[in-house]
Write a protein that holds these residues in place. Structure first.
Motif, PDB file in Angstrom:
ATOM      1  N   LEU A 138       0.810  -1.319   0.165  1.00 42.44           N
ATOM      2  CA  LEU A 138       0.026   0.045   0.149  1.00 42.44           C
ATOM      3  C   LEU A 138       0.957   1.638  -0.140  1.00 42.44           C
ATOM      4  O   LEU A 138       0.550   2.266  -0.683  1.00 42.44           O
ATOM      5  CB  LEU A 138      -0.978  -0.046   1.212  1.00 42.44           C
ATOM      6  N   SER A 178       0.557   4.316  -2.786  1.00 39.27           N
ATOM      7  CA  SER A 178      -0.157   5.669  -2.471  1.00 39.27           C
ATOM      8  C   SER A 178       0.666   6.288  -1.495  1.00 39.27           C
ATOM      9  O   SER A 178       1.074   5.899  -0.483  1.00 39.27           O
ATOM     10  CB  SER A 178      -1.574   5.318  -2.027  1.00 39.27           C
ATOM     11  N   ILE A 236      -1.307   6.958   1.523  1.00 39.88           N
ATOM     12  CA  ILE A 236      -1.403   5.899   2.586  1.00 39.88           C
ATOM     13  C   ILE A 236      -0.056   5.726   3.339  1.00 39.88           C
ATOM     14  O   ILE A 236      -0.276   5.353   4.499  1.00 39.88           O
ATOM     15  CB  ILE A 236      -1.982   4.598   1.644  1.00 39.88           C
ATOM     16  N   ASP A 290      -6.700  -2.192  -6.637  1.00 40.84           N
ATOM     17  CA  ASP A 290      -6.901  -0.555  -6.759  1.00 40.84           C
ATOM     18  C   ASP A 290      -7.820  -0.063  -6.297  1.00 40.84           C
ATOM     19  O   ASP A 290      -7.944   1.189  -5.854  1.00 40.84           O
ATOM     20  CB  ASP A 290      -6.880  -0.605  -8.358  1.00 40.84           C
ATOM     21  N   VAL A 321      -7.143   0.882  -2.596  1.00 42.04           N
ATOM     22  CA  VAL A 321      -6.343   2.155  -2.789  1.00 42.04           C
ATOM     23  C   VAL A 321      -7.241   3.361  -2.690  1.00 42.04           C
ATOM     24  O   VAL A 321      -7.096   4.107  -2.117  1.00 42.04           O
ATOM     25  CB  VAL A 321      -5.346   1.961  -3.674  1.00 42.04           C
ATOM     26  N   GLU A 377      -7.849   6.207   0.057  1.00 44.94           N
ATOM     27  CA  GLU A 377      -7.403   7.502  -0.064  1.00 44.94           C
ATOM     28  C   GLU A 377      -8.673   8.514   0.070  1.00 44.94           C
ATOM     29  O   GLU A 377      -8.685   9.636   0.823  1.00 44.94           O
ATOM     30  CB  GLU A 377      -6.830   8.013  -1.437  1.00 44.94           C
TER      31      GLU A 377
END
Length: 356
Positions: free
Chosen positions: A180, A184, A187, A342, A345, A349
């Motif tokens: 992760l 990102s 994250i 995906d 994520v 976010e």
């Protein structure tokens, strides 16, 4: 008009107090034409038909909230609704329903609540919580301030966390802690600051218990589950028990696979050599090229190559896979089966953005 008002009050009350049998509004017949706006009596039958003035504070408060809920759906507009200790006089199950009602009202009104119940803490906007202590009012700076004040006890790794990603096993935790942050920057920062943590439940069947514990610790939860029988049963149970909402769930779905799990999203070239070196099993074989979920495919590889297979060995294999993810992060995901990761994520976010 009177009959409709009676039904509206009853429908609102019965959501919170299932034992309500009837609600009636009475007005003197000879004065009804000109007195209906300000001279009427409300009677509630919850086993004993009694004037609302002689009912408990809980029934009175819920009657008012129920009417506000209905009116907010119409063209009526309110600017401010203040509620003192909405949890009073309610059984625990009704508190959750009441919370949803209050949040619905908050979509079109400004709501101020005074409460000792952690359920009403706004965990997505920490600064909207005002702490009243020793005669002073201060804006909450973090979740720990609120926990300390209301006496919530949390484990050490939850002291500062406001957001928890709930996964099934320790191997998922290991893999996602590497994956992760690579996917990102948002994250990555949240994990470094312990604002976001990843917690295992030790098996899908423990989901409801874990979510209850995290809720009591004032944490927002997002759940990632394998899309297999155990995962589907677990999330359905949590939905039925209202410990989980569908928006807070992500299932590992892989195209063309009736059952799938986290490892199905990974690129086998990242870990196949490690499995061969550790267990002497080559997964680059026909048994691995089916549409069964990952653990079933690996099991068949082990069995056809003369190796034993049980829950302990499965855990060891998954541990090897999880630890090898960090060695080749750019190629760790299967391009054709990564959609659920995906989505995970993007969802994390979005939640982090709301909690700023």
């Amino acid at each position: 008009i009177i009959d409709k008002l009676s039904k509206d009050i009853k429908d609102s009350l019965i959501e919170f107090l299932p034992n309500i049998k009837e609600v009636t509004i009475e007005s003197y017949e000879d004065r009804r034409r000109y007195s209906i706006r300000n001279q009427f009596e409300v009677f509630i039958d919850d086993g004993s038909k009694t004037h609302i003035a002689f009912k408990g504070d809980g029934v009175k408060s819920l009657s008012a909230l129920g009417l506000l809920k209905n009116m907010s759906r119409s063209e009526a507009i309110f600017s401010l609704i203040a509620i003192e200790e909405p949890e009073s006089h309610l059984h625990p199950g009704a508190i959750h329903l009441l919370k949803d009602t209050i949040y619905d009202l908050g979509l079109t009104n400004q709501i101020i609540i005074s409460s000792h119940n952690p359920l009403f803490v706004n965990r997505q906007k920490i600064k909207s919580n005002i702490i009243i202590d020793c005669g002073k009012a201060t804006v909450a700076k973090n979740i720990k301030n609120i926990r300390d004040l209301i006496g919530v006890k949390a484990s050490d790794n939850l002291v500062n966390a406001s957001f928890v990603l709930v996964v099934e096993g320790e191997e998922d935790v290991v893999a996602l802690k590497s994956l992760l942050p690579f996917l990102s920057e948002k994250i990555s920062k949240a994990l470094k600051n312990n604002y976001l943590i990843i917690e295992k439940i030790g098996g899908a069947s423990n989901l409801s218990y874990k979510l209850n514990m995290l809720s009591n610790a004032l944490c927002t939860s997002l759940v990632l589950l394998d899309n297999d029988t155990a995962g589907r049963n677990a999330f359905q149970k949590a939905l039925d028990e209202k410990t989980l909402k569908l928006k807070d769930l992500i299932l590992i779905n892989c195209k063309g696979m009736p059952d799938s799990e986290f490892e199905d999203c990974l690129n086998k070239t990242v870990y196949e050599n490690a499995i061969f070196e550790e267990f002497g099993v080559n997964i680059n074989c026909n048994e691995f090229r089916t549409n069964k979920k990952w653990s079933d495919r690996v099991k068949e590889c082990f069995n056809t190559q003369g190796k034993p297979w049980n829950d302990n060995i499965e855990a060891q294999v998954k541990d090897v896979v999880a630890k090898n993810i960090s060695k080749d992060l750019p190629n760790s995901l299967n391009e054709h089966k990564r959609a659920s990761i995906d989505s995970l994520v993007n969802t994390i976010e979005a939640i982090l953005d709301k909690m700023k």
